[in-house]
Write a protein that holds these residues in place. Structure first.
Motif, short mmCIF file in Angstrom:
data_model
loop_
_atom_site.label_atom_id
_atom_site.label_comp_id
_atom_site.label_asym_id
_atom_site.label_seq_id
_atom_site.Cartn_x
_atom_site.Cartn_y
_atom_site.Cartn_z
N ALA A 193 0.76 -1.09 0.13
CA ALA A 193 -0.06 0.03 0.11
C ALA A 193 1.03 1.15 0.07
CB ALA A 193 -0.90 -0.11 1.18
N TRP A 194 1.19 1.81 -1.22
CA TRP A 194 1.96 2.97 -1.22
C TRP A 194 1.17 4.06 -0.58
CZ3 TRP A 194 6.96 2.67 -2.79
CH2 TRP A 194 7.13 1.30 -3.58
N ARG A 195 2.00 5.11 0.11
CA ARG A 195 1.64 6.43 0.68
C ARG A 195 2.34 7.34 0.42
NH1 ARG A 195 1.62 4.34 6.90
NH2 ARG A 195 3.83 3.54 6.65
N LYS A 196 2.17 8.73 0.35
CA LYS A 196 2.95 9.75 0.38
C LYS A 196 2.51 10.73 1.63
CE LYS A 196 0.73 11.69 -3.48
NZ LYS A 196 1.08 12.28 -4.87
N CYS A 243 7.25 14.34 -5.23
CA CYS A 243 7.00 13.32 -4.04
C CYS A 243 7.61 12.01 -3.74
CB CYS A 243 5.58 13.35 -3.43
SG CYS A 243 4.50 14.63 -3.21
N VAL A 244 7.82 11.55 -3.02
CA VAL A 244 8.42 10.18 -2.75
C VAL A 244 7.32 9.51 -1.94
CG1 VAL A 244 10.19 8.71 -1.57
CG2 VAL A 244 10.80 10.79 -2.56
N GLU A 245 7.01 8.35 -2.33
CA GLU A 245 6.17 7.41 -1.69
C GLU A 245 6.86 6.24 -1.15
OE1 GLU A 245 2.24 7.67 -4.83
OE2 GLU A 245 3.86 6.43 -5.51
N LEU A 246 6.10 5.86 -0.10
CA LEU A 246 6.95 4.82 0.89
C LEU A 246 5.95 3.53 0.81
CD1 LEU A 246 7.85 6.80 3.83
CD2 LEU A 246 9.40 6.01 1.98
N ALA A 247 6.34 2.41 1.25
CA ALA A 247 5.49 1.03 1.25
C ALA A 247 6.15 0.24 2.27
CB ALA A 247 5.19 0.54 0.06
N PHE A 248 5.56 -0.35 3.25
CA PHE A 248 6.01 -1.28 4.15
C PHE A 248 5.40 -2.69 3.74
CE2 PHE A 248 6.95 2.52 6.19
CZ PHE A 248 8.34 2.45 6.48
N ASP A 249 6.17 -3.83 3.96
CA ASP A 249 5.36 -4.95 3.81
C ASP A 249 6.44 -6.12 4.62
OD1 ASP A 249 4.27 -7.40 3.07
OD2 ASP A 249 4.81 -7.62 1.19
N GLY A 250 5.94 -6.20 6.06
CA GLY A 250 6.75 -7.31 6.60
C GLY A 250 8.22 -6.55 7.09
N GLY A 251 9.13 -7.39 6.54
CA GLY A 251 10.71 -7.08 7.00
C GLY A 251 11.17 -6.04 5.91
N LEU A 297 10.84 2.94 -1.39
CA LEU A 297 10.66 4.22 -1.95
C LEU A 297 10.77 3.99 -3.28
CD1 LEU A 297 13.63 4.84 0.63
CD2 LEU A 297 11.83 6.60 0.48
N ARG A 298 9.53 4.98 -3.67
CA ARG A 298 9.59 5.25 -5.41
C ARG A 298 9.19 6.70 -5.54
NH1 ARG A 298 3.95 2.00 -7.05
NH2 ARG A 298 2.64 3.63 -6.11
N ASP A 299 9.65 6.96 -6.67
CA ASP A 299 9.03 8.32 -7.13
C ASP A 299 7.68 8.50 -7.52
OD1 ASP A 299 8.96 11.12 -8.54
OD2 ASP A 299 10.78 10.53 -9.50
N THR A 342 5.59 2.94 -11.78
CA THR A 342 5.93 1.61 -12.48
C THR A 342 7.41 1.74 -12.79
OG1 THR A 342 5.48 2.53 -14.75
CG2 THR A 342 3.84 1.46 -13.39
N GLY A 343 8.22 2.55 -12.21
CA GLY A 343 9.70 2.74 -12.55
C GLY A 343 10.52 2.16 -11.45
N PRO A 344 11.64 2.40 -11.19
CA PRO A 344 12.70 1.80 -10.29
C PRO A 344 12.27 2.36 -8.74
CG PRO A 344 13.92 3.66 -11.26
CD PRO A 344 12.35 3.39 -11.99
N MET A 345 12.46 1.34 -7.90
CA MET A 345 12.12 1.69 -6.38
C MET A 345 13.53 1.27 -5.44
SD MET A 345 9.48 -1.29 -5.17
CE MET A 345 9.07 -2.19 -6.57
N LEU A 346 13.33 1.54 -4.37
CA LEU A 346 14.82 1.31 -3.43
C LEU A 346 13.93 0.31 -2.32
CD1 LEU A 346 17.74 1.84 -2.50
CD2 LEU A 346 16.89 3.68 -1.48
#
Length: 68
Positions: free
Chosen positions: A10-13, A23-31, A35-37, A42-46
């Motif tokens: 679930a991406w959020r900014k 903006c940068v969007e963040l998402a968490f999933d377990g461990g 981050l993505r632009d 649909t581009g790269p993410m860290l």
């Protein structure tokens, strides 16, 4: 680190985002966390360990990453 399925995230900014596409969007999933632009969802993410991303967000909120 195993990268979780992106479709589950679930991406959020920031609530302070003005919708100007800077903006940068963040998402968490377990461990893992990611981050993505927001201009290129649909581009790269860290992808990093969730603790690393949590520490980054905490430092940003405290102003420790502000340019001086």
């Amino acid at each position: 680190m195993t990268v979780p399925m992106m479709c589950r995230w679930a991406w959020r900014k920031s609530s302070r985002s003005t919708g100007n596409g800077q903006c940068v969007e963040l998402a968490f999933d377990g461990g893992a966390g990611a981050l993505r632009d927001s201009k290129n969802p649909t581009g790269p993410m860290l992808v990093v360990a969730s603790g690393t991303l949590t520490a980054f967000v905490a430092a940003a909120k405290l102003g420790k990453l502000d340019l001086r």
